[in-house]
Design a protein around this motif. Structure first.
Motif, PDB file in Angstrom:
ATOM      1  N   SER A   1       0.795  -1.222   0.000  1.00  0.00           N
ATOM      2  CA  SER A   1       0.000   0.000   0.000  1.00  0.00           C
ATOM      3  C   SER A   1       0.837   1.287   0.000  1.00  0.00           C
ATOM      4  N   PRO A   2       1.868   1.417   0.840  1.00  0.00           N
ATOM      5  CA  PRO A   2       2.642   2.667   0.811  1.00  0.00           C
ATOM      6  C   PRO A   2       3.283   2.937  -0.559  1.00  0.00           C
ATOM      7  N   LEU A   3       3.822   1.895  -1.180  1.00  0.00           N
ATOM      8  CA  LEU A   3       4.430   2.053  -2.493  1.00  0.00           C
ATOM      9  C   LEU A   3       3.372   2.377  -3.549  1.00  0.00           C
ATOM     10  N   LEU A   4       2.249   1.640  -3.530  1.00  0.00           N
ATOM     11  CA  LEU A   4       1.204   1.861  -4.535  1.00  0.00           C
ATOM     12  C   LEU A   4       0.551   3.231  -4.372  1.00  0.00           C
ATOM     13  N   ARG A   5       0.378   3.675  -3.130  1.00  0.00           N
ATOM     14  CA  ARG A   5      -0.207   5.001  -2.909  1.00  0.00           C
ATOM     15  C   ARG A   5       0.716   6.108  -3.425  1.00  0.00           C
ATOM     16  N   ARG A   6       2.008   5.864  -3.345  1.00  0.00           N
ATOM     17  CA  ARG A   6       2.969   6.851  -3.861  1.00  0.00           C
ATOM     18  C   ARG A   6       2.995   6.858  -5.394  1.00  0.00           C
ATOM     19  N   LEU A   7       2.901   5.656  -5.990  1.00  0.00           N
ATOM     20  CA  LEU A   7       2.939   5.561  -7.448  1.00  0.00           C
ATOM     21  C   LEU A   7       1.609   5.941  -8.097  1.00  0.00           C
ATOM     22  N   PHE A   8       0.504   5.626  -7.401  1.00  0.00           N
ATOM     23  CA  PHE A   8      -0.837   5.853  -7.958  1.00  0.00           C
ATOM     24  C   PHE A   8      -1.680   6.662  -6.974  1.00  0.00           C
ATOM     25  N   PRO A   9      -1.380   7.953  -6.795  1.00  0.00           N
ATOM     26  CA  PRO A   9      -2.081   8.732  -5.764  1.00  0.00           C
ATOM     27  C   PRO A   9      -3.587   8.868  -6.002  1.00  0.00           C
ATOM     28  N   GLN A  10      -4.014   9.105  -7.246  1.00  0.00           N
ATOM     29  CA  GLN A  10      -5.455   9.249  -7.492  1.00  0.00           C
ATOM     30  C   GLN A  10      -6.171   7.907  -7.376  1.00  0.00           C
ATOM     31  N   ALA A  11      -5.603   6.872  -7.966  1.00  0.00           N
ATOM     32  CA  ALA A  11      -6.251   5.564  -7.959  1.00  0.00           C
ATOM     33  C   ALA A  11      -6.296   4.957  -6.565  1.00  0.00           C
ATOM     34  N   SER A  12      -5.302   5.242  -5.744  1.00  0.00           N
ATOM     35  CA  SER A  12      -5.253   4.630  -4.421  1.00  0.00           C
ATOM     36  C   SER A  12      -6.300   5.195  -3.474  1.00  0.00           C
ATOM     37  N   ALA A  13      -6.949   6.293  -3.859  1.00  0.00           N
ATOM     38  CA  ALA A  13      -8.032   6.829  -3.031  1.00  0.00           C
ATOM     39  C   ALA A  13      -9.252   5.915  -3.055  1.00  0.00           C
ATOM     40  N   ASP A  14      -9.363   5.074  -4.092  1.00  0.00           N
ATOM     41  CA  ASP A  14     -10.475   4.136  -4.222  1.00  0.00           C
ATOM     42  C   ASP A  14     -10.030   2.759  -3.721  1.00  0.00           C
ATOM     43  N   GLU A  15     -10.748   2.214  -2.749  1.00  0.00           N
ATOM     44  CA  GLU A  15     -10.361   0.939  -2.134  1.00  0.00           C
ATOM     45  C   GLU A  15     -10.375  -0.219  -3.134  1.00  0.00           C
ATOM     46  N   ALA A  16     -11.380  -0.258  -4.015  1.00  0.00           N
ATOM     47  CA  ALA A  16     -11.444  -1.345  -5.003  1.00  0.00           C
ATOM     48  C   ALA A  16     -10.272  -1.266  -5.971  1.00  0.00           C
ATOM     49  N   CYS A  17      -9.929  -0.071  -6.374  1.00  0.00           N
ATOM     50  CA  CYS A  17      -8.837   0.110  -7.328  1.00  0.00           C
ATOM     51  C   CYS A  17      -7.498  -0.301  -6.715  1.00  0.00           C
ATOM     52  N   ILE A  18      -7.254   0.081  -5.478  1.00  0.00           N
ATOM     53  CA  ILE A  18      -5.999  -0.299  -4.826  1.00  0.00           C
ATOM     54  C   ILE A  18      -5.946  -1.811  -4.625  1.00  0.00           C
ATOM     55  N   GLY A  19      -7.117  -2.430  -4.444  1.00  0.00           N
ATOM     56  CA  GLY A  19      -7.176  -3.892  -4.336  1.00  0.00           C
ATOM     57  C   GLY A  19      -6.768  -4.559  -5.637  1.00  0.00           C
ATOM     58  N   TYR A  20      -7.290  -4.048  -6.763  1.00  0.00           N
ATOM     59  CA  TYR A  20      -6.908  -4.594  -8.069  1.00  0.00           C
ATOM     60  C   TYR A  20      -5.427  -4.368  -8.340  1.00  0.00           C
ATOM     61  N   LEU A  21      -4.941  -3.186  -7.978  1.00  0.00           N
ATOM     62  CA  LEU A  21      -3.522  -2.878  -8.196  1.00  0.00           C
ATOM     63  C   LEU A  21      -2.620  -3.819  -7.400  1.00  0.00           C
ATOM     64  N   SER A  22      -2.948  -4.021  -6.132  1.00  0.00           N
ATOM     65  CA  SER A  22      -2.098  -4.887  -5.309  1.00  0.00           C
ATOM     66  C   SER A  22      -2.190  -6.338  -5.762  1.00  0.00           C
ATOM     67  N   ALA A  23      -3.376  -6.782  -6.194  1.00  0.00           N
ATOM     68  CA  ALA A  23      -3.517  -8.145  -6.708  1.00  0.00           C
ATOM     69  C   ALA A  23      -2.711  -8.315  -7.991  1.00  0.00           C
ATOM     70  N   ASN A  24      -2.708  -7.283  -8.833  1.00  0.00           N
ATOM     71  CA  ASN A  24      -1.931  -7.322 -10.065  1.00  0.00           C
ATOM     72  C   ASN A  24      -0.441  -7.434  -9.762  1.00  0.00           C
ATOM     73  N   VAL A  25       0.040  -6.610  -8.848  1.00  0.00           N
ATOM     74  CA  VAL A  25       1.464  -6.641  -8.492  1.00  0.00           C
ATOM     75  C   VAL A  25       1.821  -7.982  -7.853  1.00  0.00           C
ATOM     76  N   THR A  26       0.946  -8.509  -6.996  1.00  0.00           N
ATOM     77  CA  THR A  26       1.199  -9.796  -6.356  1.00  0.00           C
ATOM     78  C   THR A  26       1.286 -10.913  -7.383  1.00  0.00           C
ATOM     79  N   ALA A  27       0.347 -10.935  -8.325  1.00  0.00           N
ATOM     80  CA  ALA A  27       0.376 -11.970  -9.367  1.00  0.00           C
ATOM     81  C   ALA A  27       1.654 -11.868 -10.191  1.00  0.00           C
ATOM     82  N   ASN A  28       2.075 -10.648 -10.492  1.00  0.00           N
ATOM     83  CA  ASN A  28       3.322 -10.474 -11.237  1.00  0.00           C
ATOM     84  C   ASN A  28       4.528 -10.918 -10.412  1.00  0.00           C
TER      85      ASN A  28
END
Length: 193
Positions: A73-100
């Motif tokens: 979350s700290p890294l994703l919030r820094r890289l994606f400040p607008q998207a990280s304001a939405d809980e669903a979006c940050i969930g998709y982002l973290s799942a994407n990074v985890t899968a990668n």
């Protein structure tokens, strides 16, 4: 569309060349051998993908994905400040990074698409935002801790130790993601000036 045309052109060129040189038998044998190799590779990769997809499902059920999301979350919030304001979006982002990170590009792609669709809905824009472009760059040049697809290919080709390339994968993927992030930031800066 363009890729389809390239493939059709390659096949037509091969058939015409085989007809002109009298090597139709060689072309047929190569086509059958290629089909056999493709099936063998697909089956071996399917097993690995099923295994890691199952691991991802277990991680989700036991809540490990949420733990990883909190760690990222700290890294994703820094890289994606607008998207990280939405809980669903940050969930998709973290799942994407985890899968990668697990080397599951096939599983990461749908998660990345969901994240981009959510970002598009949040921005209300029909054009790609800087954060969407950054996600695509990060998804393409992902850091892989466990390159399961590459290991499956190496295993199917008879490698004695399919994971012996881990240090090289870690170094190159870290370099490619870093270069991608820096390039995305540079182009964002240049487009605003």
């Amino acid at each position: 569309m363009a890729m389809s045309l390239i493939w059709v052109a390659m096949v037509l060129f091969s058939v015409v060349a085989a007809l002109l040189t009298g090597n139709v038998g060689v072309l047929s044998a190569a086509a059958l051998e290629g089909a056999k190799s493709a099936i063998t590779l697909s089956v071996s990769m399917a097993g690995v993908l099923c295994l890691w997809s199952g691991v991802c499902a277990v991680m989700e059920k036991c809540g490990l994905n949420r733990v990883i999301a909190r760690l990222l979350s700290p890294l994703l919030r820094r890289l994606f400040p607008q998207a990280s304001a939405d809980e669903a979006c940050i969930g998709y982002l973290s799942a994407n990074v985890t899968a990668n990170l697990l080397g599951l590009g096939n599983a990461a792609t749908p998660l990345g698409i969901q994240a981009v669709q959510r970002m598009k809905a949040l921005s209300g824009s029909e054009t790609a935002t800087d954060e969407m472009c950054l996600l695509i760059v990060m998804n393409t040049a992902s850091i892989q801790l466990i390159p399961s697809t590459v290991a499956a290919v190496r295993s199917s080709l008879g490698a004695a130790a399919p994971f012996d390339l881990l240090p090289a994968v870690w170094l190159t993927s870290l370099c490619s993601v870093s270069a991608g992030i820096l390039a995305a930031r540079l182009f964002r800066h240049l487009s605003r000036t």
